[in-house]
Design a protein around this motif. Structure first.
Motif, short mmCIF file in Angstrom:
data_model
loop_
_atom_site.label_atom_id
_atom_site.label_comp_id
_atom_site.label_asym_id
_atom_site.label_seq_id
_atom_site.Cartn_x
_atom_site.Cartn_y
_atom_site.Cartn_z
N ARG A 80 -6.00 18.96 -115.88
CA ARG A 80 -7.21 18.34 -115.69
C ARG A 80 -8.10 18.51 -116.62
O ARG A 80 -9.07 17.60 -116.98
CB ARG A 80 -7.91 19.02 -114.45
CG ARG A 80 -7.00 18.72 -113.28
CD ARG A 80 -7.71 19.19 -111.70
NE ARG A 80 -8.27 20.49 -111.85
CZ ARG A 80 -9.42 20.89 -111.88
NH1 ARG A 80 -10.55 20.06 -111.75
NH2 ARG A 80 -9.85 22.35 -111.65
N PHE A 81 -8.31 19.56 -117.47
CA PHE A 81 -9.09 19.87 -118.65
C PHE A 81 -8.22 20.06 -119.86
O PHE A 81 -7.11 20.18 -119.87
CB PHE A 81 -9.67 21.39 -118.54
CG PHE A 81 -10.68 21.54 -117.21
CD1 PHE A 81 -10.74 20.43 -116.15
CD2 PHE A 81 -11.46 22.53 -117.19
CE1 PHE A 81 -11.81 20.49 -115.27
CE2 PHE A 81 -12.28 22.85 -116.05
CZ PHE A 81 -12.46 21.46 -115.09
N THR A 82 -8.96 19.48 -120.89
CA THR A 82 -8.64 19.39 -122.43
C THR A 82 -9.64 20.04 -123.36
O THR A 82 -10.61 19.38 -123.34
CB THR A 82 -8.02 17.94 -122.58
OG1 THR A 82 -7.25 17.51 -121.65
CG2 THR A 82 -7.68 18.06 -123.87
N ILE A 83 -9.18 20.93 -124.00
CA ILE A 83 -9.95 21.58 -125.01
C ILE A 83 -9.61 20.78 -126.48
O ILE A 83 -8.30 20.69 -126.68
CB ILE A 83 -9.82 23.05 -124.86
CG1 ILE A 83 -10.84 23.68 -125.80
CG2 ILE A 83 -8.56 23.46 -125.48
CD1 ILE A 83 -11.22 25.28 -125.81
N SER A 84 -10.67 20.86 -127.23
CA SER A 84 -10.40 20.21 -128.49
C SER A 84 -11.35 20.82 -129.60
O SER A 84 -12.43 21.30 -129.14
CB SER A 84 -10.09 18.71 -128.57
OG SER A 84 -11.52 18.00 -128.12
N ARG A 85 -11.23 20.79 -130.71
CA ARG A 85 -12.16 21.01 -131.62
C ARG A 85 -12.37 20.19 -133.00
O ARG A 85 -11.17 19.52 -133.46
CB ARG A 85 -11.79 22.51 -132.29
CG ARG A 85 -10.66 22.91 -132.88
CD ARG A 85 -10.14 24.20 -133.23
NE ARG A 85 -11.26 24.83 -133.99
CZ ARG A 85 -11.40 26.31 -133.75
NH1 ARG A 85 -10.89 26.91 -133.01
NH2 ARG A 85 -12.39 26.73 -134.44
N ASP A 86 -13.55 20.15 -133.40
CA ASP A 86 -13.79 19.29 -134.56
C ASP A 86 -14.55 20.39 -135.91
O ASP A 86 -15.67 20.37 -135.53
CB ASP A 86 -14.64 18.15 -134.35
CG ASP A 86 -14.92 16.94 -135.57
OD1 ASP A 86 -14.59 17.61 -136.54
OD2 ASP A 86 -15.26 15.95 -135.35
N ASN A 87 -13.74 20.93 -136.59
CA ASN A 87 -14.36 21.88 -137.35
C ASN A 87 -15.09 21.16 -138.41
O ASN A 87 -16.18 21.98 -138.57
CB ASN A 87 -13.14 22.65 -138.24
CG ASN A 87 -12.32 23.59 -137.46
OD1 ASN A 87 -12.83 23.98 -136.04
ND2 ASN A 87 -10.95 23.74 -137.71
N ALA A 88 -15.11 20.06 -138.50
CA ALA A 88 -16.05 19.53 -139.62
C ALA A 88 -17.53 19.30 -139.02
O ALA A 88 -18.30 19.01 -139.62
CB ALA A 88 -15.32 17.80 -139.98
N LYS A 89 -17.41 18.87 -137.68
CA LYS A 89 -18.38 19.07 -136.92
C LYS A 89 -19.11 20.36 -136.34
O LYS A 89 -19.97 20.26 -135.66
CB LYS A 89 -18.56 17.84 -135.86
CG LYS A 89 -18.39 16.35 -136.38
CD LYS A 89 -18.43 15.46 -134.87
CE LYS A 89 -18.18 14.07 -135.80
NZ LYS A 89 -18.20 13.00 -134.73
N ALA A 90 -18.22 21.35 -136.56
CA ALA A 90 -18.42 22.66 -136.05
C ALA A 90 -18.56 22.30 -134.62
O ALA A 90 -19.57 23.25 -134.16
CB ALA A 90 -19.75 23.32 -136.58
N THR A 91 -17.96 21.93 -133.88
CA THR A 91 -17.87 21.63 -132.30
C THR A 91 -16.62 21.77 -131.85
O THR A 91 -15.57 21.20 -132.20
CB THR A 91 -18.53 20.26 -132.08
OG1 THR A 91 -19.89 20.13 -132.86
CG2 THR A 91 -18.90 19.98 -130.67
N VAL A 92 -16.55 22.32 -130.51
CA VAL A 92 -15.47 22.36 -129.56
C VAL A 92 -15.88 21.70 -128.52
O VAL A 92 -17.04 21.67 -127.92
CB VAL A 92 -15.34 23.76 -129.40
CG1 VAL A 92 -14.13 23.74 -128.06
CG2 VAL A 92 -14.87 24.55 -130.66
N TYR A 93 -15.02 21.05 -127.65
CA TYR A 93 -15.21 20.34 -126.65
C TYR A 93 -14.36 20.71 -125.28
O TYR A 93 -13.18 21.14 -125.60
CB TYR A 93 -14.80 18.53 -126.93
CG TYR A 93 -15.64 18.16 -128.04
CD1 TYR A 93 -14.85 18.09 -129.36
CD2 TYR A 93 -16.89 17.64 -127.87
CE1 TYR A 93 -15.62 17.54 -130.30
CE2 TYR A 93 -17.72 17.17 -128.82
CZ TYR A 93 -17.01 16.94 -130.34
OH TYR A 93 -17.66 16.60 -131.26
N LEU A 94 -14.77 20.44 -124.42
CA LEU A 94 -13.81 20.66 -123.14
C LEU A 94 -13.99 19.52 -122.21
O LEU A 94 -15.16 19.30 -121.66
CB LEU A 94 -14.42 21.87 -122.28
CG LEU A 94 -13.64 22.01 -120.90
CD1 LEU A 94 -12.21 22.90 -121.75
CD2 LEU A 94 -14.29 23.26 -120.38
#
Length: 127
Positions: free
Chosen positions: A67-81
């Motif tokens: 149901r949940f997916t984690i991801s990251r965008d190091n260029a934006k210094a942001t992690v998403y859930l």
């Protein structure tokens, strides 16, 4: 100054979706594993998900797997859930945290490994 700032929480109906963001500043996000934790009223804090720094390996609690997916965008210094198919039991304050080490299947949810923490964002799932 090291900071982790969560955003994206709110009130959602069961079955709905929310996307949480964790924005980092004051340190290089790309060198850290990032975990999401949550604390529901009257319950202990629990690990929800984690994404490693080196190769982006992901880990999930059984309660959110699929149901949940984690991801990251190091260029934006942001992690998403990304949280889909939300349930009332997902109601909690959600925190992101940074781990300078390499998480493993058995240790990723150990909050002692995380050295930087955000202030949390409230997620409420209710009709």
């Amino acid at each position: 100054q090291v900071q982790l700032v969560e955003s994206g929480g709110g009130l959602e109906q069961p079955g709905g979706s929310l996307r949480l963001s964790c924005a980092a500043s004051g340190f290089t996000l790309g060198y850290y594993a990032i975990g999401w934790f949550r604390r529901a009223p009257g319950k202990e804090r629990e690990g929800v998900s984690c994404i490693s720094a080196i190769n982006g390996t992901t880990y999930y609690a059984d309660s959110v797997k699929g149901r949940f997916t984690i991801s990251r965008d190091n260029a934006k210094a942001t992690v998403y859930l990304q949280m889909n198919s939300l349930k009332p039991e997902d109601t909690a304050v959600y925190y992101c945290a940074a781990d300078p080490g390499s998480p493993t299947m058995t240790l990723w949810s150990n909050s002692d490994n995380y050295i930087y923490w955000g202030q949390g964002t409230q997620v409420t799932v209710s009709s």
